[in-house]
Motif scaffolding. Structure first.
Motif, short mmCIF file in Angstrom:
data_model
loop_
_atom_site.label_atom_id
_atom_site.label_comp_id
_atom_site.label_asym_id
_atom_site.label_seq_id
_atom_site.Cartn_x
_atom_site.Cartn_y
_atom_site.Cartn_z
N ASP A 1 -35.79 3.64 58.14
CA ASP A 1 -37.14 3.30 57.67
C ASP A 1 -37.56 1.91 58.14
O ASP A 1 -38.45 1.29 57.54
CB ASP A 1 -37.22 3.40 56.14
CG ASP A 1 -36.22 2.48 55.45
OD1 ASP A 1 -35.47 1.77 56.16
OD2 ASP A 1 -36.19 2.47 54.20
N GLU A 2 -36.94 1.43 59.21
CA GLU A 2 -37.27 0.12 59.74
C GLU A 2 -38.55 0.19 60.57
O GLU A 2 -38.80 1.17 61.28
CB GLU A 2 -36.12 -0.41 60.60
CG GLU A 2 -34.80 -0.55 59.84
CD GLU A 2 -33.66 -0.94 60.77
OE1 GLU A 2 -33.93 -1.20 61.96
OE2 GLU A 2 -32.51 -0.97 60.30
N VAL A 3 -39.33 -0.87 60.52
CA VAL A 3 -40.57 -0.93 61.30
C VAL A 3 -40.26 -1.02 62.79
O VAL A 3 -40.91 -0.37 63.62
CB VAL A 3 -41.43 -2.12 60.85
CG1 VAL A 3 -42.69 -2.24 61.72
CG2 VAL A 3 -41.82 -1.97 59.38
N GLU A 4 -39.26 -1.81 63.16
CA GLU A 4 -38.84 -1.96 64.55
C GLU A 4 -37.36 -1.58 64.66
O GLU A 4 -36.48 -2.43 64.61
CB GLU A 4 -39.08 -3.38 65.04
CG GLU A 4 -40.55 -3.80 65.03
CD GLU A 4 -40.75 -5.21 65.55
OE1 GLU A 4 -39.74 -5.86 65.90
OE2 GLU A 4 -41.91 -5.66 65.61
N PRO A 5 -37.07 -0.30 64.81
CA PRO A 5 -35.67 0.15 64.83
C PRO A 5 -34.96 -0.22 66.13
O PRO A 5 -35.60 -0.46 67.17
CB PRO A 5 -35.80 1.67 64.70
CG PRO A 5 -37.15 1.98 65.25
CD PRO A 5 -38.03 0.81 64.91
N ASP A 6 -33.64 -0.26 66.06
CA ASP A 6 -32.80 -0.51 67.24
C ASP A 6 -32.55 0.84 67.91
O ASP A 6 -31.66 1.60 67.52
CB ASP A 6 -31.48 -1.16 66.81
CG ASP A 6 -30.61 -1.56 68.00
OD1 ASP A 6 -30.84 -1.04 69.11
OD2 ASP A 6 -29.70 -2.38 67.81
N ALA A 7 -33.34 1.15 68.93
CA ALA A 7 -33.28 2.47 69.57
C ALA A 7 -31.92 2.74 70.20
O ALA A 7 -31.39 3.86 70.13
CB ALA A 7 -34.38 2.59 70.62
N GLU A 8 -31.32 1.72 70.81
CA GLU A 8 -30.03 1.91 71.47
C GLU A 8 -28.94 2.24 70.45
O GLU A 8 -28.10 3.12 70.68
CB GLU A 8 -29.66 0.65 72.25
CG GLU A 8 -28.36 0.79 73.05
CD GLU A 8 -28.05 -0.45 73.87
OE1 GLU A 8 -26.92 -0.55 74.38
OE2 GLU A 8 -28.95 -1.31 73.99
N ASP A 9 -28.95 1.55 69.32
CA ASP A 9 -27.95 1.81 68.29
C ASP A 9 -28.13 3.20 67.69
O ASP A 9 -27.14 3.90 67.44
CB ASP A 9 -28.06 0.75 67.19
CG ASP A 9 -27.09 1.01 66.04
OD1 ASP A 9 -25.87 0.97 66.28
OD2 ASP A 9 -27.56 1.28 64.92
N LEU A 10 -29.37 3.63 67.48
CA LEU A 10 -29.62 4.96 66.93
C LEU A 10 -29.15 6.04 67.90
O LEU A 10 -28.54 7.03 67.50
CB LEU A 10 -31.12 5.12 66.64
CG LEU A 10 -31.70 4.25 65.53
CD1 LEU A 10 -33.21 4.42 65.46
CD2 LEU A 10 -31.06 4.57 64.19
#
Length: 557
Positions: A502-511
């Protein structure tokens, strides 16, 4: 012996050494076809793999074996064994963890213990009185998948090449081109279906997934009942436990006692083994019929992967046909799909709509179903069904956190009315929307999604995966028109273990890494919570997706 090869003993205990032979040197190879040693010559030596050639009758045969293999010996000084006997080999103790051995990356452990696919494994099991694991593609996949992630990375496959070369009997090279062909969906990892398609024709091993479907009951055996599979009627079960009067309970107890005494003459003995399971047989399904009639309706010759009962084409024709049959749906199905679109509509605007439709960025006031089709892609269903069975089995051992999805809740009424296989909530099986153009929708259903192409047109906020929505309005943002009509895919999706964000700016690489290399199956990006728009569902492996329906629709302004 880092890969489990046992030392071969010939004659009076002499052990075959493994010097590097020269090209053209004489050698002997044991042929399982003729059951004897054949004189041969070494024609190539690369990376400790010797390729030898010999003539068997009128056939010229080539065979590649690792140096030191018990069926290959260099020079001709060694006496040949009796024609009817395989070369003797030392027997090691059996590792009781089998293909799930956590120490299989330790060369010392592999040298000291026998595992499935080792040459001495079956004989070692016989010596210790153990039942050996039968060699199957599913078992081999689990062995190569050293970290147990459910996917094979390139490094894991490279480490397993010596084993695969021994099983196949020829040299294998893992080039960039061959890896791209193996990784069909282009996500950087190989799932079970991709591995089975490559290894099956080469190794001749059975699929080995029957155990995953052992607990699945077939549709109701009552003629005319649309029930696609047994589902316990919990209300009836509770009534049986607490709602009956004592007199009625006593009468029922006497009846069950007589049933237990006369069970050998009861028709339900065909589906169970004794009186201890009578209550299970008499459980009621949600369709109103007993569990036993679901068992009686089963086919005696079931495929390894059962097909959906609502598919209209016979399985034999389906598996042999080229491409995937696209079946037009009747008007009553389209009416139910219209209800699905109406119930998941939301008048919420996002920037993606303006980005993809700059000429008309307004939210439509509704969507109208023009026609719909069902795709019956046997290859994709087999891949999806095996993965679903694995997740259901895993959910019994480790609980999976459930997530309710709006489109899946509305889908239940459609499945009940049309006799369609229901969703499995235990493994977070959902129905989600994916907007696209009509030609692209047809191509996806006939082939599959391509993860390598993900994000080219829709962005990669949560990683480079394939994006889905529970709202028709959100998915419509990515739909493209063809002759004034748009296409929406209804996709069965296996959420499994969900990585919630639910983060506004997620860490795409980690996901992305947590799904491809880690324990998660998908990402649930909750933009509804952090931005007040929509939830998005992102998948990184096609085996978790089955595009089943194409809905052609128009926008209403």
């Amino acid at each position: 012996m880092a890969h489990g090869y046992a030392k071969a003993e010939v004659g009076r205990g002499s052990v075959i050494s493994s010097p590097v032979p020269a090209v053209g040197a004489a050698a002997e190879v044991f042929s399982s076809t003729s059951n004897q040693w054949e004189q041969c010559k070494v024609i190539r030596v690369e990376d400790n793999i010797a390729t030898v050639a010999y003539q068997r009758g009128r056939d010229h045969v080539q065979k590649a074996l690792p140096l030191g293999h018990p069926q290959l010996r260099l020079g001709s000084a060694m006496p040949a064994p009796a024609p009817a006997a395989l070369p003797a080999m030392s027997l090691r103790p059996v590792c009781r963890e089998g293909a799930k051995c956590k120490a299989r990356q330790d060369p010392r452990h592999l040298e000291a213990w026998s595992h499935p696919f080792d040459p001495d494994y079956r004989r070692s099991c016989e010596r210790e009185g153990l039942q050996p694991f039968l060699p199957t593609l599913h078992l081999l996949f689990g062995w190569v998948d050293a970290d147990g992630s459910g996917k094979i990375s390139r490094s894991e496959l490279e480490q397993a090449l010596p084993l695969l070369e021994r099983l196949q009997g020829e040299r294998l090279m893992l080039t960039e081109e061959s890896w791209e062909q193996l990784d069909e969906d282009g996500n950087g990892a190989v799932n079970f279906s991709e591995f089975a398609q490559w290894a099956g024709p080469r190794l001749g091993l059975p699929l080995g997934v029957d155990h995953l479907f052992a607990d699945q009951l077939p549709p109701c055996g009552i003629i005319g009942c649309p029930c696609p599979g047994f589902r316990l009627d919990e209300r009836a079960a509770l009534f049986e436990m607490f709602g009956e009067k004592k007199k009625k309970k006593d009468k029922k107890a006497k009846k069950e006692k007589k049933h237990k005494r006369d069970w050998e003459e009861c028709m339900c003995r065909e589906v169970d083994v004794g009186p201890q399971r009578i209550q299970e047989r008499l459980d009621s399904c949600a369709c109103g019929h007993k569990k036993m009639v679901h068992r009686l309706g089963a086919s005696r010759e079931m495929r390894s992967v059962p097909l959906p009962q609502h598919w209209v084409q016979p399985p034999a024709e389906m598996s042999a046909s080229k491409g995937a049959p696209i079946i037009p749906l009747p008007p009553d199905h389209c009416q139910l799909l219209q209800r699905l679109l109406d119930s998941t509509y939301s008048n919420v605007w996002t920037r993606d709509r303006k980005r993809h439709h700059p000429d008309n960025p307004n939210v439509p006031r509704g969507f109208r179903v023009v026609r719909a089709y069902r795709a019956q892609n046997f290859k994709n269903w087999q891949e999806y069904a095996v993965r679903r069975a694995e997740l259901l089995k895993d959910a019994k051992d480790r609980a999976i956190q459930h997530y309710d999805v709006q489109s899946s809740a509305e889908w239940a009424s459609y499945t009940h009315a049309c006799g369609i296989e229901p969703l499995q909530r235990a493994c977070n099986e959902w129905v989600l929307f994916h907007g696209t153009a009509p030609p692209a929708a047809l191509e996806i259903c006939r082939s599959d999604f391509r993860i390598s192409l993900a994000g080219d047109k829709t962005g990669t906020l949560y990683g480079r995966g394939t994006y889905f929505a529970e709202s028709i309005t959100k998915a419509d943002e990515y739909a493209k028109a063809a002759d004034g009509e748009y296409a929406m895919l209804l996709v069965r999706a296996l959420g499994g273990r969900v990585r919630y964000c639910d983060e506004v700016e997620p860490d795409a690489e980690d996901l992305t890494r947590s799904c491809i290399e880690g324990p998660y199956d998908c990402v649930l990006g909750d933009r509804k919570k952090c931005r007040g728009t929509y939830r998005e569902f992102v998948f990184f492996d096609t085996e978790n997706l089955f595009p089943e329906y194409i809905v052609i629709y128009s926008r209403q302004y």
